[in-house]
Design a protein around this motif. Structure first.
Motif, PDB file in Angstrom:
ATOM      1  N   LEU A  96       0.810  -1.216   0.000  1.00 15.97           N
ATOM      2  CA  LEU A  96       0.000   0.000   0.000  1.00 15.97           C
ATOM      3  C   LEU A  96       0.846   1.270   0.000  1.00 15.97           C
ATOM      4  O   LEU A  96       0.295   2.370  -0.040  1.00 15.97           O
ATOM      5  CB  LEU A  96      -0.938   0.005   1.214  1.00 15.97           C
ATOM      6  CG  LEU A  96      -1.929  -1.153   1.311  1.00 15.97           C
ATOM      7  CD1 LEU A  96      -2.777  -1.021   2.560  1.00 15.97           C
ATOM      8  CD2 LEU A  96      -2.804  -1.222   0.063  1.00 15.97           C
ATOM      9  N   GLY A  97       2.148   1.120   0.063  1.00 14.48           N
ATOM     10  CA  GLY A  97       3.019   2.295   0.048  1.00 14.48           C
ATOM     11  C   GLY A  97       2.888   3.171   1.279  1.00 14.48           C
ATOM     12  O   GLY A  97       3.046   4.390   1.199  1.00 14.48           O
ATOM     13  N   LEU A  98       2.623   2.559   2.435  1.00 14.52           N
ATOM     14  CA  LEU A  98       2.412   3.343   3.650  1.00 14.52           C
ATOM     15  C   LEU A  98       3.697   3.987   4.149  1.00 14.52           C
ATOM     16  O   LEU A  98       3.646   4.969   4.883  1.00 14.52           O
ATOM     17  CB  LEU A  98       1.824   2.449   4.750  1.00 14.52           C
ATOM     18  CG  LEU A  98       0.459   1.810   4.444  1.00 14.52           C
ATOM     19  CD1 LEU A  98       0.045   0.898   5.577  1.00 14.52           C
ATOM     20  CD2 LEU A  98      -0.594   2.887   4.204  1.00 14.52           C
ATOM     21  N   GLY A  99       4.832   3.425   3.802  1.00  8.44           N
ATOM     22  CA  GLY A  99       6.094   3.928   4.328  1.00  8.44           C
ATOM     23  C   GLY A  99       6.836   4.874   3.415  1.00  8.44           C
ATOM     24  O   GLY A  99       8.040   5.111   3.620  1.00  8.44           O
ATOM     25  N   GLU A 100       6.176   5.426   2.414  1.00 10.32           N
ATOM     26  CA  GLU A 100       6.872   6.326   1.497  1.00 10.32           C
ATOM     27  C   GLU A 100       7.369   7.588   2.207  1.00 10.32           C
ATOM     28  O   GLU A 100       8.442   8.100   1.904  1.00 10.32           O
ATOM     29  CB  GLU A 100       5.953   6.704   0.332  1.00 10.32           C
ATOM     30  CG  GLU A 100       5.655   5.539  -0.607  1.00 10.32           C
ATOM     31  CD  GLU A 100       4.801   5.966  -1.778  1.00 10.32           C
ATOM     32  OE1 GLU A 100       4.458   7.156  -1.847  1.00 10.32           O
ATOM     33  OE2 GLU A 100       4.489   5.096  -2.619  1.00 10.32           O
ATOM     34  N   ASP A 101       6.568   8.080   3.149  1.00  7.73           N
ATOM     35  CA  ASP A 101       6.991   9.244   3.922  1.00  7.73           C
ATOM     36  C   ASP A 101       7.914   8.781   5.050  1.00  7.73           C
ATOM     37  O   ASP A 101       7.531   7.933   5.860  1.00  7.73           O
ATOM     38  CB  ASP A 101       5.768   9.959   4.507  1.00  7.73           C
ATOM     39  CG  ASP A 101       6.163  11.150   5.357  1.00  7.73           C
ATOM     40  OD1 ASP A 101       6.989  11.943   4.903  1.00  7.73           O
ATOM     41  OD2 ASP A 101       5.653  11.275   6.492  1.00  7.73           O
ATOM     42  N   PRO A 102       9.132   9.306   5.152  1.00  4.30           N
ATOM     43  CA  PRO A 102      10.083   8.839   6.175  1.00  4.30           C
ATOM     44  C   PRO A 102       9.565   8.965   7.602  1.00  4.30           C
ATOM     45  O   PRO A 102       9.792   8.083   8.432  1.00  4.30           O
ATOM     46  CB  PRO A 102      11.315   9.728   5.944  1.00  4.30           C
ATOM     47  CG  PRO A 102      11.204  10.173   4.521  1.00  4.30           C
ATOM     48  CD  PRO A 102       9.740  10.299   4.251  1.00  4.30           C
ATOM     49  N   GLU A 103       8.866  10.055   7.913  1.00  4.06           N
ATOM     50  CA  GLU A 103       8.348  10.234   9.264  1.00  4.06           C
ATOM     51  C   GLU A 103       7.235   9.227   9.566  1.00  4.06           C
ATOM     52  O   GLU A 103       7.158   8.690  10.671  1.00  4.06           O
ATOM     53  CB  GLU A 103       7.824  11.663   9.443  1.00  4.06           C
ATOM     54  CG  GLU A 103       8.914  12.724   9.375  1.00  4.06           C
ATOM     55  CD  GLU A 103       9.991  12.507  10.430  1.00  4.06           C
ATOM     56  OE1 GLU A 103       9.635  12.162  11.576  1.00  4.06           O
ATOM     57  OE2 GLU A 103      11.180  12.668  10.110  1.00  4.06           O
ATOM     58  N   SER A 104       6.389   8.983   8.577  1.00  7.08           N
ATOM     59  CA  SER A 104       5.336   7.978   8.766  1.00  7.08           C
ATOM     60  C   SER A 104       5.938   6.586   8.936  1.00  7.08           C
ATOM     61  O   SER A 104       5.439   5.777   9.725  1.00  7.08           O
ATOM     62  CB  SER A 104       4.368   7.991   7.588  1.00  7.08           C
ATOM     63  OG  SER A 104       3.711   9.233   7.484  1.00  7.08           O
ATOM     64  N   LEU A 105       7.013   6.304   8.210  1.00 12.45           N
ATOM     65  CA  LEU A 105       7.658   4.997   8.300  1.00 12.45           C
ATOM     66  C   LEU A 105       8.177   4.757   9.716  1.00 12.45           C
ATOM     67  O   LEU A 105       8.047   3.646  10.256  1.00 12.45           O
ATOM     68  CB  LEU A 105       8.796   4.907   7.290  1.00 12.45           C
ATOM     69  CG  LEU A 105       9.584   3.590   7.274  1.00 12.45           C
ATOM     70  CD1 LEU A 105       8.680   2.413   6.957  1.00 12.45           C
ATOM     71  CD2 LEU A 105      10.732   3.666   6.268  1.00 12.45           C
ATOM     72  N   LYS A 106       8.762   5.776  10.329  1.00 11.67           N
ATOM     73  CA  LYS A 106       9.260   5.628  11.704  1.00 11.67           C
ATOM     74  C   LYS A 106       8.123   5.254  12.658  1.00 11.67           C
ATOM     75  O   LYS A 106       8.285   4.416  13.535  1.00 11.67           O
ATOM     76  CB  LYS A 106       9.924   6.925  12.161  1.00 11.67           C
ATOM     77  CG  LYS A 106      11.208   7.269  11.425  1.00 11.67           C
ATOM     78  CD  LYS A 106      11.782   8.582  11.937  1.00 11.67           C
ATOM     79  CE  LYS A 106      13.047   8.969  11.184  1.00 11.67           C
ATOM     80  NZ  LYS A 106      13.591  10.267  11.657  1.00 11.67           N
ATOM     81  N   TRP A 107       6.961   5.915  12.483  1.00  8.19           N
ATOM     82  CA  TRP A 107       5.836   5.640  13.369  1.00  8.19           C
ATOM     83  C   TRP A 107       5.255   4.255  13.116  1.00  8.19           C
ATOM     84  O   TRP A 107       4.889   3.543  14.046  1.00  8.19           O
ATOM     85  CB  TRP A 107       4.767   6.709  13.200  1.00  8.19           C
ATOM     86  CG  TRP A 107       3.560   6.450  14.058  1.00  8.19           C
ATOM     87  CD1 TRP A 107       2.316   6.054  13.665  1.00  8.19           C
ATOM     88  CD2 TRP A 107       3.508   6.533  15.485  1.00  8.19           C
ATOM     89  NE1 TRP A 107       1.484   5.910  14.736  1.00  8.19           N
ATOM     90  CE2 TRP A 107       2.189   6.191  15.876  1.00  8.19           C
ATOM     91  CE3 TRP A 107       4.442   6.862  16.470  1.00  8.19           C
ATOM     92  CZ2 TRP A 107       1.790   6.168  17.209  1.00  8.19           C
ATOM     93  CZ3 TRP A 107       4.035   6.836  17.794  1.00  8.19           C
ATOM     94  CH2 TRP A 107       2.729   6.498  18.150  1.00  8.19           C
TER      95      TRP A 107
END
Length: 263
Positions: free
Chosen positions: A81-92
């Motif tokens: 789903l590409g949920l981790g494309e944003d680096p800050e979102s990936l950390k969370w």
């Protein structure tokens, strides 16, 4: 290690009065095959390329997305789903998966242990999905809910504040155990309370422990989902299901159970 194999055809034109004498230098990892030629024909070179995939992925041969570069423990390139494309979102999301994995491991262990005690008759306790409805004499349900809300809210707030500002929760007195909140890094608090065996004192060199934890946690989340479905279909605990299956392995399987539940 996955292998990617491909075949390409390179055609070198030749004159009708002589045979091509071009020299092809084999590439590393490439097998070249020549066929003899006649005047007026062309000469073909077949190259079979074998490329080793640098790291394992959840689907062999699939190139992982660029933001999943293998630096995270348990990173096998799975993010459809590409949920981790944003680096800050990936950390969370990494922290969220870690917390859910730990809760799942505790939940599966608790369900299996209490169910085993119940089935063997060692303890007279309810099946796991009815345990929440039990009434206790020392406090009513509303009081227990409020106490749990306060305690869980405190812990989750501390965890989020440590995620935003790593190491900040060790500042200020807190019943003499404030050093236990300092943490090794976000998601890995450590200390004598949460790492009593000292298995990961140097968190920067504990990648193997992190990998084992997240693998077991993912397995526990899948197991927890299976226990939910099992309880919904059979209305008994997992140990009861296991005992029933072992009593007649050829006729008491998931196939017969699902078939009977729909009839």
């Amino acid at each position: 290690m996955a292998l990617v194999v491909g075949r390409g055809f390179l055609v070198q034109p030749c004159s009708s009065s002589f045979i091509c004498k071009n020299v092809y230098k084999p590439l590393s990892g490439v097998t070249n095959t020549f066929w003899p030629t006649r005047p007026g024909t062309t000469r073909c070179l077949t190259q079979t390329v074998v490329r080793a995939q640098l790291r394992p992925t959840w689907l062999p041969g699939l190139d992982p997305p660029p933001y999943l570069d293998g630096s995270l423990p348990g990173d096998f390139g799975f993010d459809p789903l590409g949920l981790g494309e944003d680096p800050e979102s990936l950390k969370w999301y990494v922290q969220a998966e870690l917390v859910h994995a730990r809760f799942a491991m505790l939940g599966v262990a608790g369900i299996l242990l209490t169910d085993l005690l119940r089935v063997t008759g060692i303890s007279n306790i309810p099946v796991w999905y009815e345990a929440g409805a039990v009434k206790f004499k020392f406090a009513n349900t509303e009081t227990l809910f409020i106490v749990q809300l306060i305690l869980m809210g405190f812990v989750e707030t501390k965890r989020y504040m440590d995620f935003v500002s790593p190491g900040s929760q060790a500042e200020g007195p807190f019943f003499g155990i404030e050093a236990a909140f300092e943490g090794l890094e976000p998601g890995y608090p450590g200390g004598p309370l949460l790492n009593p065996l000292g298995l990961a004192k140097d968190i920067t060199k504990s990648r193997d422990w992190k990998l084992k934890e997240i693998k077991n946690g993912r397995l526990a989340m899948v197991a927890m989902l299976g226990i939910f479905v099992q309880a919904s279909v059979t209305h008994v605990g997992p140990i009861d299901n296991l005992v029933e299956h072992l009593s007649n392995p050829w006729h008491k399987t998931i196939v017969q159970t699902l078939a009977n539940s729909g009839s």
